[in-house]
Design an enzyme around this catalytic site. Structure first.
Site, mmCIF file in Angstrom:
data_model
loop_
_atom_site.group_PDB
_atom_site.id
_atom_site.type_symbol
_atom_site.label_atom_id
_atom_site.label_comp_id
_atom_site.label_asym_id
_atom_site.label_seq_id
_atom_site.Cartn_x
_atom_site.Cartn_y
_atom_site.Cartn_z
ATOM 1 N N ALA A 46 0.831 -1.196 0.000
ATOM 2 C CA ALA A 46 0.000 0.000 0.000
ATOM 3 C C ALA A 46 0.866 1.248 0.000
ATOM 4 O O ALA A 46 1.777 1.379 0.826
ATOM 5 C CB ALA A 46 -0.922 -0.001 1.222
ATOM 6 N N LYS A 106 8.057 3.679 16.025
ATOM 7 C CA LYS A 106 8.359 4.032 17.417
ATOM 8 C C LYS A 106 7.446 5.126 17.940
ATOM 9 O O LYS A 106 7.041 5.090 19.114
ATOM 10 C CB LYS A 106 9.822 4.465 17.547
ATOM 11 C CG LYS A 106 10.204 5.635 16.649
ATOM 12 C CD LYS A 106 11.668 5.944 16.701
ATOM 13 C CE LYS A 106 12.018 7.051 15.716
ATOM 14 N NZ LYS A 106 11.889 6.618 14.304
ATOM 15 N N ILE A 137 19.626 -3.809 15.590
ATOM 16 C CA ILE A 137 20.050 -4.372 16.870
ATOM 17 C C ILE A 137 18.894 -5.141 17.505
ATOM 18 O O ILE A 137 17.807 -4.583 17.699
ATOM 19 C CB ILE A 137 20.506 -3.273 17.843
ATOM 20 C CG1 ILE A 137 21.647 -2.458 17.252
ATOM 21 C CG2 ILE A 137 20.919 -3.871 19.180
ATOM 22 C CD1 ILE A 137 22.013 -1.252 18.080
ATOM 23 N N GLY A 188 23.409 12.080 4.458
ATOM 24 C CA GLY A 188 22.103 11.445 4.567
ATOM 25 C C GLY A 188 21.767 10.908 5.942
ATOM 26 O O GLY A 188 20.734 10.260 6.129
ATOM 27 N N ASP A 202 13.175 11.798 19.128
ATOM 28 C CA ASP A 202 13.289 10.426 18.643
ATOM 29 C C ASP A 202 13.797 9.510 19.756
ATOM 30 O O ASP A 202 13.239 8.438 20.014
ATOM 31 C CB ASP A 202 14.236 10.382 17.438
ATOM 32 C CG ASP A 202 14.522 8.975 16.960
ATOM 33 O OD1 ASP A 202 13.696 8.424 16.209
ATOM 34 O OD2 ASP A 202 15.571 8.411 17.341
ATOM 35 N N LYS A 206 11.966 6.211 21.961
ATOM 36 C CA LYS A 206 12.597 4.908 22.150
ATOM 37 C C LYS A 206 12.811 4.602 23.625
ATOM 38 O O LYS A 206 12.667 3.451 24.056
ATOM 39 C CB LYS A 206 13.920 4.872 21.379
ATOM 40 C CG LYS A 206 13.726 4.970 19.867
ATOM 41 C CD LYS A 206 15.033 5.174 19.128
ATOM 42 C CE LYS A 206 14.799 5.291 17.636
ATOM 43 N NZ LYS A 206 16.051 5.602 16.884
#
Length: 445
Positions: A46, A106, A137, A188, A202, A206
């Site tokens: 999708a 997340k 990981i 990047g 971020d 986590k």
């Protein structure tokens, strides 16, 4: 031997990770089928735009803009579209339709995790999310399953590759934050808008997930203390090196007991930290991630590897896919999340830690004693003090005093006491400015 029909796999999202999942699933389908005991058939992908450029060639006949119909035709749904909505709606629909779900989202789990796990429990589905923290990981499954019988005391990790790349470059190359960020963007590692990374959002998401798993307690992302690393300077990083430390943006989740009430609880926090160069996390370079776990029976454990990247994260997604497919063949309800300890979530003030303060003060007799007195008044003991040679401040007139720099490292105290000390020191007449305040984690170098 009974042959099982092909399991129908629906993929939501074809970005950098989704494209690689599709590629690997198509290229290695037979090998994955041998591990599962049934074929894995990618029945559709999708997307929002059928003609958008993609990292990996996906057969056009697999692309669709009708996510709802695709979900309802699948045995397992892989959600890699990101964001809160419509991802929450689609995952809920998938589980209510009888599908297991694999996600790397997340932000969604940190915000709506308890709600989604409740749906999974209610309908007997399983929600897998190894890719949500740490990329390739394996950390979710070890915390959720392997250490479920142990008592985890602390989880401390570098869980954002962008910030680690920036701080590592500042440490090794002497770059300013701005220059290191520019390099990260060019390579990047950093988005055009790096706010989520460099301001710690971020990592906080986590941390909420890791704390919830490690302590079997729902830890909402709003309860995670967060500081970004945009104010970390090259001078701070250089001073840290001289003292035997390195600066890292750490996510720290820990179990502690309130000394006044005896109540056990948890704290989750994200902030720049000084860590000894002897600590395993100090050796994590470039955009790599690592999570250091301290538990009662297993002791110290270290999980290290690529924390991002399409192919690397796809590895974690496919690992979850194989687990979901095996469960589908075995039958039975999914295994619920162990979040029933219901420990209170304490504010950061309850944490026992150490500080390193860098102060610019007027060079007058008795200033050091006055500053030391403020620490004593707040119940904070000083471990070490370094003082630079007095210098003239820029634009100094003839009657202005010289200034000196004090670097003060404290012994352990509550974060609340240390914060109060910093506030008192900041307002003292002899303090020109507080140059930096960093928490010290790990052993003394």
């Amino acid at each position: 031997m009974i042959e099982y029909r092909n399991l129908r796999i629906a993929l939501l999202g074809a970005g950098s990770v989704g494209s690689q999942v599709a590629r690997l699933l198509l290229e290695h389908g037979e090998e994955l089928a041998a591990r599962v005991g049934a074929g894995l058939e990618l029945v559709g992908v999708a997307v929002r735009d059928l003609d958008a450029p993609r990292d990996s060639a996906i057969p056009r006949e697999l692309l669709t803009t009708d996510a709802t119909a695709l979900i309802q035709s699948a045995d397992i749904v892989i959600e890699l579209m990101g964001g809160l909505e419509p991802a929450r709606e689609y995952i809920t629909l998938a589980m209510n339709s009888g599908a297991d779900v694999v996600t790397g989202n997340k932000a969604l789990l940190a915000t709506h995790g308890p709600e989604l796990f409740a749906v999974a429990d209610q309908v007997g589905a399983q929600l897998y999310y190894e890719a949500a923290v740490g990329g390739a990981i394996p950390i979710i499954r070890p915390l959720r399953d392997s250490l479920a019988g142990d008592r985890v005391h602390r989880v401390m990790g570098i869980v954002n590759g962008t910030t680690n790349f920036i701080l590592d470059r500042m440490d090794l190359e002497g770059d300013s934050f701005e220059n290191a960020l520019a390099v990260a963007t060019e390579l990047g590692y950093a988005e055009a808008d790096p706010t989520a990374d460099v301001e710690g959002f971020d990592a906080a998401q986590k941390a909420a997930i890791l704390a919830s798993l490690a302590f079997h307690t729902v830890v909402p992302v709003e309860a995670v203390y967060r500081e970004g690393m945009t104010t970390v300077t090259a001078a701070q990083v250089e001073a840290a090196e001289r003292a035997g430390f390195v600066v890292k943006l750490l996510a720290i989740c820990e179990r502690l007991t309130d000394p006044e009430t005896g109540v056990e609880g948890v704290v989750a926090r994200v902030h720049p930290s000084l860590i000894s160069r002897r600590h395993p996390l100090a050796a994590v370079h470039d955009a790599k991630n690592a999570v250091f776990v301290q538990s009662e029976a297993a002791g110290d454990l270290m999980f290290y590897g690529a924390g991002a990247g399409g192919t690397e994260t796809a590895s974690a997604v496919l690992g979850d896919l194989v687990s979901a497919a095996r469960r589908h063949l075995a039958g039975g309800p999914g295994v619920g999340e162990s979040t029933h300890a219901n420990l209170p979530v304490f504010p950061i003030g309850a944490v026992t830690t150490r500080y390193q303060l860098t102060l610019v003060v007027t060079d007058k007799p008795g200033v050091l004693a006055q500053i030391a007195g403020l620490f004593s008044e707040h119940g904070v003991s000083v471990e070490a003090v370094q003082q630079t040679v007095a210098t003239a401040p820029p634009g100094r007139s003839g009657d202005e005093p010289l200034t000196a720099t004090l670097v003060i490292v404290t012994h352990e105290a509550t974060d609340a006491a240390l914060s109060a000390t910093v506030a008192a020191v900041s307002s003292h007449d002899a303090v020109v400015r507080v140059e930096s305040v960093l928490r010290v984690e790990g052993e003394t170098p």
